[in-house]
Design a protein around this motif. Sequence first.
Motif, PDB file in Angstrom:
ATOM      1  N   LYS A 118       0.574  -0.811  -0.109  1.00 20.05           N
ATOM      2  CA  LYS A 118      -0.154  -0.161   0.264  1.00 20.05           C
ATOM      3  C   LYS A 118       0.758   1.898  -0.023  1.00 20.05           C
ATOM      4  CE  LYS A 118      -4.002  -2.672   1.754  1.00 20.05           C
ATOM      5  NZ  LYS A 118      -4.875  -2.289   2.653  1.00 20.05           N
ATOM      6  N   ALA A 119       1.874   1.200   0.858  1.00 20.80           N
ATOM      7  CA  ALA A 119       3.060   2.321   0.329  1.00 20.80           C
ATOM      8  C   ALA A 119       3.494   2.866  -0.298  1.00 20.80           C
ATOM      9  CB  ALA A 119       4.069   1.813   1.830  1.00 20.80           C
ATOM     10  N   ASN A 120       3.981   1.335  -1.143  1.00 13.30           N
ATOM     11  CA  ASN A 120       4.737   1.754  -2.863  1.00 13.30           C
ATOM     12  C   ASN A 120       3.454   1.988  -3.749  1.00 13.30           C
ATOM     13  OD1 ASN A 120       6.357   1.050  -4.518  1.00 13.30           O
ATOM     14  ND2 ASN A 120       5.188  -0.149  -5.312  1.00 13.30           N
ATOM     15  N   PRO A 125       3.491   7.240  -8.126  1.00  9.26           N
ATOM     16  CA  PRO A 125       2.986   7.927  -8.232  1.00  9.26           C
ATOM     17  C   PRO A 125       3.911   9.488  -8.738  1.00  9.26           C
ATOM     18  CG  PRO A 125       1.570   7.954  -7.595  1.00  9.26           C
ATOM     19  CD  PRO A 125       2.086   7.058  -6.633  1.00  9.26           C
ATOM     20  N   THR A 126       4.992   9.499  -8.145  1.00  7.62           N
ATOM     21  CA  THR A 126       6.329  10.634  -7.553  1.00  7.62           C
ATOM     22  C   THR A 126       7.839  10.011  -7.907  1.00  7.62           C
ATOM     23  OG1 THR A 126       5.951  10.485  -5.030  1.00  7.62           O
ATOM     24  CG2 THR A 126       4.996  11.457  -6.369  1.00  7.62           C
ATOM     25  N   ASP A 127       7.698   8.338  -7.462  1.00  7.70           N
ATOM     26  CA  ASP A 127       9.471   7.981  -7.802  1.00  7.70           C
ATOM     27  C   ASP A 127       9.647   8.412  -8.719  1.00  7.70           C
ATOM     28  OD1 ASP A 127       8.371   6.034  -5.793  1.00  7.70           O
ATOM     29  OD2 ASP A 127       8.366   4.967  -6.749  1.00  7.70           O
ATOM     30  N   TRP A 128       9.145   9.238 -10.059  1.00 12.03           N
ATOM     31  CA  TRP A 128       9.790   9.778 -10.830  1.00 12.03           C
ATOM     32  C   TRP A 128      10.743  10.799 -10.619  1.00 12.03           C
ATOM     33  CZ3 TRP A 128       9.549  14.898 -12.858  1.00 12.03           C
ATOM     34  CH2 TRP A 128       8.079  14.910 -12.237  1.00 12.03           C
ATOM     35  N   GLN A 129      10.183  11.352  -9.834  1.00 15.30           N
ATOM     36  CA  GLN A 129      11.119  13.187  -9.393  1.00 15.30           C
ATOM     37  C   GLN A 129      12.442  12.278  -7.745  1.00 15.30           C
ATOM     38  OE1 GLN A 129       9.030  16.586  -7.032  1.00 15.30           O
ATOM     39  NE2 GLN A 129       7.490  16.104  -8.667  1.00 15.30           N
ATOM     40  N   VAL A 130      12.027  11.154  -7.426  1.00 18.05           N
ATOM     41  CA  VAL A 130      13.790  10.741  -6.848  1.00 18.05           C
ATOM     42  C   VAL A 130      14.485  10.661  -7.883  1.00 18.05           C
ATOM     43  CG1 VAL A 130      13.708   8.880  -5.048  1.00 18.05           C
ATOM     44  CG2 VAL A 130      11.652  10.369  -4.498  1.00 18.05           C
ATOM     45  N   ASP A 143       6.664  19.458  -2.068  1.00 19.90           N
ATOM     46  CA  ASP A 143       5.058  19.069  -1.802  1.00 19.90           C
ATOM     47  C   ASP A 143       5.518  18.040  -2.005  1.00 19.90           C
ATOM     48  OD1 ASP A 143       5.373  19.484  -4.628  1.00 19.90           O
ATOM     49  OD2 ASP A 143       3.106  19.398  -4.587  1.00 19.90           O
ATOM     50  N   VAL A 144       5.901  17.289  -2.694  1.00 22.50           N
ATOM     51  CA  VAL A 144       6.349  15.761  -2.913  1.00 22.50           C
ATOM     52  C   VAL A 144       6.850  15.292  -2.261  1.00 22.50           C
ATOM     53  CG1 VAL A 144       7.701  14.192  -4.945  1.00 22.50           C
ATOM     54  CG2 VAL A 144       5.442  16.105  -5.442  1.00 22.50           C
ATOM     55  N   LYS A 145       7.927  16.134  -1.320  1.00 23.66           N
ATOM     56  CA  LYS A 145       8.690  15.951  -0.524  1.00 23.66           C
ATOM     57  C   LYS A 145       7.961  15.456   0.997  1.00 23.66           C
ATOM     58  CE  LYS A 145      13.077  18.011  -1.226  1.00 23.66           C
ATOM     59  NZ  LYS A 145      14.398  19.035  -1.005  1.00 23.66           N
ATOM     60  N   GLU A 146       6.696  16.507   1.538  1.00 22.92           N
ATOM     61  CA  GLU A 146       5.913  16.483   1.815  1.00 22.92           C
ATOM     62  C   GLU A 146       5.327  15.242   2.870  1.00 22.92           C
ATOM     63  OE1 GLU A 146       2.723  19.344   4.238  1.00 22.92           O
ATOM     64  OE2 GLU A 146       4.355  20.085   3.638  1.00 22.92           O
ATOM     65  N   GLU A 147       4.266  15.170   1.029  1.00 20.01           N
ATOM     66  CA  GLU A 147       3.408  13.614   0.604  1.00 20.01           C
ATOM     67  C   GLU A 147       4.262  12.557   1.103  1.00 20.01           C
ATOM     68  OE1 GLU A 147       0.317  12.515   0.610  1.00 20.01           O
ATOM     69  OE2 GLU A 147       0.374  14.262   0.327  1.00 20.01           O
ATOM     70  N   ARG A 148       5.178  11.965   0.609  1.00 18.12           N
ATOM     71  CA  ARG A 148       6.346  11.131   0.813  1.00 18.12           C
ATOM     72  C   ARG A 148       6.264  11.311   2.703  1.00 18.12           C
ATOM     73  NH1 ARG A 148       7.835   8.661  -4.162  1.00 18.12           N
ATOM     74  NH2 ARG A 148      10.047   7.771  -3.340  1.00 18.12           N
ATOM     75  N   SER A 173      -7.855  -7.937  12.979  1.00 24.34           N
ATOM     76  CA  SER A 173      -8.868  -6.886  12.935  1.00 24.34           C
ATOM     77  C   SER A 173      -8.201  -5.701  12.417  1.00 24.34           C
ATOM     78  CB  SER A 173      -9.692  -6.645  14.345  1.00 24.34           C
ATOM     79  OG  SER A 173      -8.873  -6.987  15.217  1.00 24.34           O
ATOM     80  N   TYR A 174      -7.128  -5.851  12.816  1.00 30.75           N
ATOM     81  CA  TYR A 174      -6.261  -5.006  12.305  1.00 30.75           C
ATOM     82  C   TYR A 174      -6.424  -4.487  11.062  1.00 30.75           C
ATOM     83  CZ  TYR A 174      -1.784  -1.297  12.214  1.00 30.75           C
ATOM     84  OH  TYR A 174      -1.252  -0.035  11.974  1.00 30.75           O
ATOM     85  N   ASN A 175      -6.428  -2.326  10.920  1.00 27.49           N
ATOM     86  CA  ASN A 175      -6.733  -2.052   9.798  1.00 27.49           C
ATOM     87  C   ASN A 175      -5.657  -1.555   9.412  1.00 27.49           C
ATOM     88  OD1 ASN A 175      -7.699  -0.781   8.722  1.00 27.49           O
ATOM     89  ND2 ASN A 175      -8.603   0.678   8.964  1.00 27.49           N
ATOM     90  N   THR A 176      -5.496  -1.803   8.285  1.00 27.22           N
ATOM     91  CA  THR A 176      -4.054  -1.816   6.698  1.00 27.22           C
ATOM     92  C   THR A 176      -4.634  -0.715   6.118  1.00 27.22           C
ATOM     93  OG1 THR A 176      -4.539  -3.328   5.583  1.00 27.22           O
ATOM     94  CG2 THR A 176      -2.931  -3.863   6.915  1.00 27.22           C
ATOM     95  N   THR A 177      -5.361   0.529   6.433  1.00 26.77           N
ATOM     96  CA  THR A 177      -5.677   1.529   6.071  1.00 26.77           C
ATOM     97  C   THR A 177      -5.131   2.514   6.167  1.00 26.77           C
ATOM     98  OG1 THR A 177      -8.402   0.835   5.549  1.00 26.77           O
ATOM     99  CG2 THR A 177      -8.040   2.912   5.030  1.00 26.77           C
ATOM    100  N   PHE A 178      -4.031   3.195   5.093  1.00 31.95           N
ATOM    101  CA  PHE A 178      -3.343   4.205   5.761  1.00 31.95           C
ATOM    102  C   PHE A 178      -3.642   5.418   5.904  1.00 31.95           C
ATOM    103  CE2 PHE A 178      -0.037   1.636   4.175  1.00 31.95           C
ATOM    104  CZ  PHE A 178       1.262   2.608   4.488  1.00 31.95           C
TER     105      PHE A 178
END
Length: 184
Positions: A118-120, A125-130, A143-148, A173-178
Amino acid sequence: MKALVEKNKIVTTYPTLPNSLKVGSTFILGGSHNLSEKRLQELGIYDVVQPSYNSQTQNKGGLYFDKKKKIVTYEVTDIDFSATYEVVDEENKKTGEVKNVYDVDTKKADLIKDLKSKANKLLSPTDWQVIRKAERDIAIDDDVKEERAKILAEYDKKKKEVNAKKKYETLLSYNTTFFPVKLD
């Protein structure tokens, strides 16, 4: 749904009551669906009631007649999360090793794998900038740095929460939603 009970045993179940039926020596020729609940019970026909249960921690078993409540329902049992099994080798001989059926470490690993996925998905979408930064030293947008950073911090937090769990049933029952969905 209805069930015919004779001598406290379930004989037949009906998704819908047939128009005509035979119960013991009694014939009902048409209109059985118009019979009162009292008359149906006198004939041994009872409602089938679906029990409420948690499918993650309980199993729904077979039908049985609850004489006290005058209903037919399903048996509900708790899953034994402490169950074990003996390991066997390729020749089907016991090795002496005993393992848990519900392995906490395996469940943790599965949850962490899901979190990584899920993290990946959120990061991709912003991997290209990295990559651009690594290959050509072009700055990553703020803004990309902050979101990542938020995504990675959430991943780290959730991974720590998963690793802190001790019981299999709490992992179920653990919720893996980010991030919670924001309703506007």
